[in-house]
Each structure stands twice: as C-alpha cells, then as structure tokens.
Design an enzyme around this catalytic site. Structure first.
Site, PDB file in Angstrom:
ATOM      1  N   HIS A  87      46.052 -40.554   9.858  1.00 55.17           N
ATOM      2  CA  HIS A  87      47.101 -39.556  10.042  1.00 55.17           C
ATOM      3  C   HIS A  87      47.156 -39.121  11.513  1.00 55.17           C
ATOM      4  O   HIS A  87      46.661 -39.832  12.393  1.00 55.17           O
ATOM      5  CB  HIS A  87      46.908 -38.397   9.077  1.00 55.17           C
ATOM      6  CG  HIS A  87      46.626 -38.872   7.674  1.00 55.17           C
ATOM      7  ND1 HIS A  87      47.592 -39.456   6.880  1.00 55.17           N
ATOM      8  CD2 HIS A  87      45.470 -38.906   6.951  1.00 55.17           C
ATOM      9  CE1 HIS A  87      47.055 -39.811   5.721  1.00 55.17           C
ATOM     10  NE2 HIS A  87      45.766 -39.499   5.747  1.00 55.17           N
ATOM     11  N   GLU A 122      42.800 -32.982   7.379  1.00 56.50           N
ATOM     12  CA  GLU A 122      42.194 -34.309   7.463  1.00 56.50           C
ATOM     13  C   GLU A 122      42.411 -34.928   8.829  1.00 56.50           C
ATOM     14  O   GLU A 122      41.507 -35.574   9.385  1.00 56.50           O
ATOM     15  CB  GLU A 122      42.775 -35.208   6.378  1.00 56.50           C
ATOM     16  CG  GLU A 122      42.227 -36.625   6.382  1.00 56.50           C
ATOM     17  CD  GLU A 122      42.917 -37.532   5.377  1.00 56.50           C
ATOM     18  OE1 GLU A 122      42.514 -38.713   5.280  1.00 56.50           O
ATOM     19  OE2 GLU A 122      43.867 -37.073   4.702  1.00 56.50           O
ATOM     20  N   HIS A 178      39.133 -41.625   7.138  1.00 53.69           N
ATOM     21  CA  HIS A 178      39.874 -40.715   6.264  1.00 53.69           C
ATOM     22  C   HIS A 178      38.921 -39.770   5.554  1.00 53.69           C
ATOM     23  O   HIS A 178      37.699 -39.922   5.608  1.00 53.69           O
ATOM     24  CB  HIS A 178      40.670 -41.507   5.215  1.00 53.69           C
ATOM     25  CG  HIS A 178      41.825 -42.263   5.772  1.00 53.69           C
ATOM     26  ND1 HIS A 178      43.103 -41.753   5.823  1.00 53.69           N
ATOM     27  CD2 HIS A 178      41.888 -43.512   6.308  1.00 53.69           C
ATOM     28  CE1 HIS A 178      43.914 -42.650   6.375  1.00 53.69           C
ATOM     29  NE2 HIS A 178      43.199 -43.722   6.677  1.00 53.69           N
ATOM     30  N   GLU A 193      36.694 -43.355   3.274  1.00 54.80           N
ATOM     31  CA  GLU A 193      36.967 -41.996   2.808  1.00 54.80           C
ATOM     32  C   GLU A 193      35.628 -41.262   2.813  1.00 54.80           C
ATOM     33  O   GLU A 193      34.759 -41.507   1.982  1.00 54.80           O
ATOM     34  CB  GLU A 193      37.562 -42.023   1.406  1.00 54.80           C
ATOM     35  CG  GLU A 193      38.904 -42.748   1.302  1.00 54.80           C
ATOM     36  CD  GLU A 193      40.079 -41.890   1.731  1.00 54.80           C
ATOM     37  OE1 GLU A 193      39.852 -40.712   2.124  1.00 54.80           O
ATOM     38  OE2 GLU A 193      41.214 -42.387   1.677  1.00 54.80           O
TER      39      GLU A 193
END
Length: 301
Positions: free
Chosen positions: A89, A126, A182, A264
């Site tokens: 992101h 995040e 992430h 993640e």
C-alpha cells in the site's frame, strides 16, 4: 553527515597558550560528541535503526530516499545480489481514491490498482507499518552488501504504485529476490503471520511457472527465520498452521518474473498482534528475521 570544504591552504593562526577555560571547553565538547555517537550507534528508544542515515546509500534522519535505487557498498555476503522490497500500500493512497480504484490487468483477471490497506483498531495504518519495516530491512540487507530497491518510499510516488507496476519494478531490476510486506486485517482472535507464495499461473501477461519453485523455497526459509527472530507462531486461521499459503489472485505475484513472496506479519485487528506490530523494537526483530530468511535463500541460489 560530514562535509569537507574546498581544498585550499588556510592561513595559519597565531598560536596561543591554552588556559584553564579553553581546556574545560574542549573537554565538554568532546564529551558531548562522544555521547551523540553512542546514541546514534545503539539506536533510538523505540528500537528504530538510528544508524540508517549514515548507512551506505541512505540519507536523511530516518534513512529515507527515493524509491528507484538504493545500492550498497563493497563487500558482504550479498555482494552482487539485488533485492526488491515492496512496502504494501502507500500512506498517500487514502488521498487518491480515483487513482487506486482503477482496474488493472493481473493476467487471470482485473483488479483495483491498489488499496489503502488495513489498520489497527487504534488507527495505526498498515501502510505506515510496511514502510517503516521496509526501511529497517533495507539497512540490514545493505550492510550485507546487497543492492536494495524499494517500489515506493511513501511520498515517491505519492500513491500506489499499482500492483502490476510493483511487479514490473522487480522484473526490471532483475531481482534475485523480491518481497512484499503486509499486515493482515482478519477478525479479532486470529493471530500469527503467514507467507503467501505464487501458484502456477499462465494466462495473459501472467506466467509464474518458472518462479513457483524458487519462490516456494524463499517462502519456506523466510517463514523459519521470521519465526525464530520474532518468536511468533504461524497464523492459526489459515494455511492449516503451516504459515505458508499459495494464491493465484494477486497481481504482485502473478506478474512477477523473479522469485517473490508476500509476508503478512500479523493481524492488525487482533489486540495482541497489534501490540507487536506497533512496537518499534518488535519491528526491528521482524526486519532481522526477514533479512535472515532472504540471506539464507540467496546464499543457496
């Protein structure tokens, strides 16, 4: 940062005898300088890599610089290796909904260019987490001699890049390894980390058949090192407790031509995981785990 001025002969000053006051001032200055150097060497109170600004290829108080290149000096175990870090992101995505919502081709179908990502219940995003972790990881890999490239650095570009462009950045760099960072946004009570690896895809612009094997090896080594350094267990809500998941719906993996995985690091919506993800000291452990996993993979490749 040190600065060396123009090289010319400076007129020699007259010599004076040093009195008690001059000696005391010299001692005070030397002590202050020594204290500053010690602080810079051991790191800030939150565990952040204070030495980043003086690491090879870095600049600025927090070690940030443009995302296109970030190369390391001389020797080290990873000399000659290229690693691409993809911070998931972008903090600026929230201000560019039209740009990130447009559809892009990921081979198997079309998806949004990017998303804003998730956040903790307290509002820690995040995108901020992944960028901080990417900076820490970059420093560690550069110390080992790797050339490190980031897909973005928060404000460069101000949003995105789109998922297809993130893959192309790794391809253009001929990366020996690429990782997308992430943190998950699953239900509260779900805990742990997991590594996402590419499945076999051959559709449109996507063809992962040559990278499935090495990406799986990278993911396996990353999982082990991350668990050792952070003390965290693999996710208990997917992957059957293995910490390894294969997917064919992620453009960043589908379009990659180089070994690549997603990590993640934990579940931002779980309070226990969130306490770790928001800790600078824990993020430094996470960076070490990721670095060790990548190094293990590259030493054997």
């Amino acid at each position: 940062m040190s600065y060396r001025g123009p090289e010319f002969d400076v007129p020699q000053p007259r010599r004076f005898r040093h009195g008690p006051l001059a000696v005391a001032l010299a001692v005070l200055v030397a002590g202050a300088l020594l204290g500053w150097l010690v602080y810079e060497g051991v790191g800030g109170a939150d565990g952040s890599p204070r030495a980043a600004s003086s690491a090879p290829g870095l600049s600025g108080d927090d070690g940030k610089r443009g995302a296109d290149t970030s190369s390391a000096a001389g020797g080290g175990a990873l000399r000659g290796k290229v690693v691409v870090i993809d911070p998931g992101h972008n903090p600026g995505n929230v201000r560019h909904p039209a740009e990130i919502n447009r559809q892009v081709d990921i081979g198997t179908n079309r998806k949004e260019c990017d998303t804003t990502g998730t956040s903790t219940n307290a509002g820690y995003p995040e995108a901020k987490f992944t960028l901080d972790l990417a900076h820490r990881l970059r420093v560690l890999l550069q110390r080992e001699g790797a050339t490190v490239k980031l897909t973005h650095d928060g404000d460069s570009p101000p949003w995105g890049p789109c998922v297809d462009e993130r893959a192309r950045i790794g391809n253009a760099a001929h990366a020996d390894a690429a990782i997308s960072l992430h943190a998950d946004g699953s239900a509260a009570g779900n805990r742990g980390f997991h590594v996402i690896m590419p499945g076999a895809v051959h559709a449109g612009a996507a063809d992962t058949r040559r990278i499935v094997g090495p990406s799986h090896e990278l993911g396996t080594r990353l999982k082990g090192a991350f668990a050792r350094e952070t003390g965290e267990a693999p996710a208990d809500y997917l992957g059957e407790g293995t910490g390894l998941v294969t997917r064919t719906d992620l453009g960043g993996l589908n379009l990659s031509k180089v070994p690549k995985v997603f990590l993640e690091c934990g579940n931002m919506r779980d309070s226990t995981d969130a306490a770790l993800l928001t800790s600078g000291a824990w993020r430094q452990k996470a960076a070490r785990g990721i670095s060790e996993g990548i190094m293990s993979f590259l030493r054997e490749s």
